[in-house]
Design a protein around this motif. Structure first.
Motif: not given
Length: 160
Positions: A141, A144, A146-147
């Protein structure tokens, strides 16, 4: 390349392969303890920390037991943490680098579990430990995008 250089190359490659197999085969608790040597430079071998710079890890179970606490701890090890923080009634101005490039998922899980089950004042139960796959999920994550940063995750937790 002469025979000596070829032989030396073979020996070095074999030594590296053997070392990586030994690390992979190492029991998780030993791997956690060994990996913690890196952390102990700042947090001290006992996990007590350094006043004003690096917080104690002895009460980290109180963080891990909260919703999102384990994910926060994985994030701190992988992404690091900087800026002023408050912990255990004290203010810290330290900097922790991220170890995503240095530690494998197995090492991250092992070092966190070592802190949570061996160094912490209140021990995390063995069935509640962090798995290698838990770390892989957080790492992916982060990779990507997305964290959130560790400091953002920290705001959602009640810190000791």
């Amino acid at each position: 390349m002469n025979k000596f250089c070829k032989a030396l190359s073979v020996v070095l490659v074999n030594a590296l392969v053997c070392a990586s197999f030994q690390l992979a085969a190492q029991p998780t608790s030993e791997l956690g303890k060994q990996t913690f040597n890196t952390c102990s430079v700042c947090h001290l071998p006992t996990g007590e920390g350094v006043p004003g710079s690096f917080p104690t890890l002895r009460k980290v179970t109180l963080v891990a037991e909260q919703e999102g606490g384990k994910e926060y701890l994985m994030s701190v090890v992988l992404q690091g943490l900087s800026g002023q923080i408050k912990s255990n009634g004290a203010t810290y101005f330290g900097y922790m680098q991220g170890f995503a490039a240095s530690f494998t998922d197995k090492q991250v899980a092992a070092v966190l579990n070592y802190v949570l089950t061996d160094l912490a004042e209140e021990k995390l139960q063995k069935e509640d430990v962090i798995s290698e796959s838990d770390v892989a999920i957080v790492r992916n994550k982060i990779k990507e995008g997305h964290w959130p940063k560790s400091s953002v995750l920290r705001k959602n937790l009640a810190m000791p």
